[in-house]
Scaffold this motif. Structure first.
Motif, short mmCIF file in Angstrom:
data_model
loop_
_atom_site.label_atom_id
_atom_site.label_comp_id
_atom_site.label_asym_id
_atom_site.label_seq_id
_atom_site.Cartn_x
_atom_site.Cartn_y
_atom_site.Cartn_z
N HIS A 18 30.64 6.07 -27.57
CA HIS A 18 31.64 4.99 -27.57
C HIS A 18 30.99 3.62 -27.79
CE1 HIS A 18 34.93 2.47 -26.25
NE2 HIS A 18 34.22 2.04 -25.23
N GLU A 19 29.88 3.37 -27.11
CA GLU A 19 29.11 2.15 -27.28
C GLU A 19 27.67 2.53 -27.58
OE1 GLU A 19 31.31 -0.88 -24.21
OE2 GLU A 19 29.78 0.46 -23.42
N LEU A 21 23.76 1.05 -29.65
CA LEU A 21 22.95 0.04 -30.33
C LEU A 21 22.11 0.76 -31.37
CD1 LEU A 21 21.76 -1.61 -27.01
CD2 LEU A 21 23.40 -2.61 -28.61
N TYR A 77 25.48 -3.61 -32.96
CA TYR A 77 26.25 -3.33 -31.75
C TYR A 77 27.45 -2.53 -32.22
CZ TYR A 77 23.47 -6.93 -29.39
OH TYR A 77 22.44 -7.67 -28.85
N LYS A 79 30.77 -0.11 -31.54
CA LYS A 79 31.81 0.26 -30.58
C LYS A 79 32.83 1.12 -31.31
CE LYS A 79 32.94 -2.54 -27.20
NZ LYS A 79 32.99 -2.30 -25.83
N ASN A 80 33.07 2.31 -30.78
CA ASN A 80 34.05 3.23 -31.36
C ASN A 80 33.79 3.51 -32.84
OD1 ASN A 80 35.48 3.42 -28.89
ND2 ASN A 80 36.56 1.52 -29.37
N ALA A 84 30.51 -3.85 -34.30
CA ALA A 84 31.18 -4.98 -33.65
C ALA A 84 30.42 -6.28 -33.90
CB ALA A 84 31.32 -4.72 -32.15
N PHE A 103 27.53 -6.95 -24.10
CA PHE A 103 28.16 -5.95 -24.97
C PHE A 103 28.57 -4.72 -24.19
CE2 PHE A 103 27.45 -2.09 -27.57
CZ PHE A 103 28.55 -2.22 -28.41
N LEU A 104 27.67 -4.23 -23.34
CA LEU A 104 27.95 -3.00 -22.60
C LEU A 104 28.96 -3.18 -21.48
CD1 LEU A 104 24.34 -1.53 -22.42
CD2 LEU A 104 26.19 -0.83 -23.94
N ARG A 106 31.71 -5.13 -21.76
CA ARG A 106 33.05 -5.42 -22.33
C ARG A 106 33.93 -4.20 -22.28
NH1 ARG A 106 31.22 -8.34 -27.69
NH2 ARG A 106 29.98 -9.93 -26.73
#
Length: 106
Positions: A18-19, A21, A77, A79-80, A84, A103-104, A106
């Motif tokens: 999901h998240e 780097l 970064y 996300k999904n 992002a 970032f993590l 949010r």
């Protein structure tokens, strides 16, 4: 620490957690080596293992073009399955750790 990026195609972003780097670099880049060390320090200080992937830009030209990566080192970064934010500047470890933490969270 760093997990190899799953493949060399842009669609591989969709297979990440999901998240995540993604550290984009080239082997002979001195600035990339410094940025890698900074990421290692941030990862070591992080209580949980960071979702940190490693990608050699030379091995993924289609992805670099699709993602419009301007230079290396770059930290994506994700996300999904979507980028992002892209970070090109690696000022210091504290700033890098703060950016990753934000970032993590949010």
């Amino acid at each position: 620490m760093f997990t190899p990026f799953p493949g060399d195609r842009p669609e591989a972003l969709g297979t990440l957690p999901h998240e995540a780097l993604v550290f984009v670099h080239t082997p002979l880049c001195g600035t990339c080596q410094l940025a890698r060390r900074m990421l290692e320090v941030v990862d070591a200080a992080h209580t949980n293992r960071l979702p940190l992937y490693d990608l050699d830009a030379n091995l993924a030209p289609e992805a670099m073009q699709s993602w419009k990566i301007e230079s290396v080192p770059a930290l994506l970064y994700v996300k999904n399955g979507e980028i992002a934010h892209v970070q090109y500047r690696f000022g210091d470890v504290v700033d890098l750790a703060d950016a990753i933490r934000q970032f993590l969270e949010r």
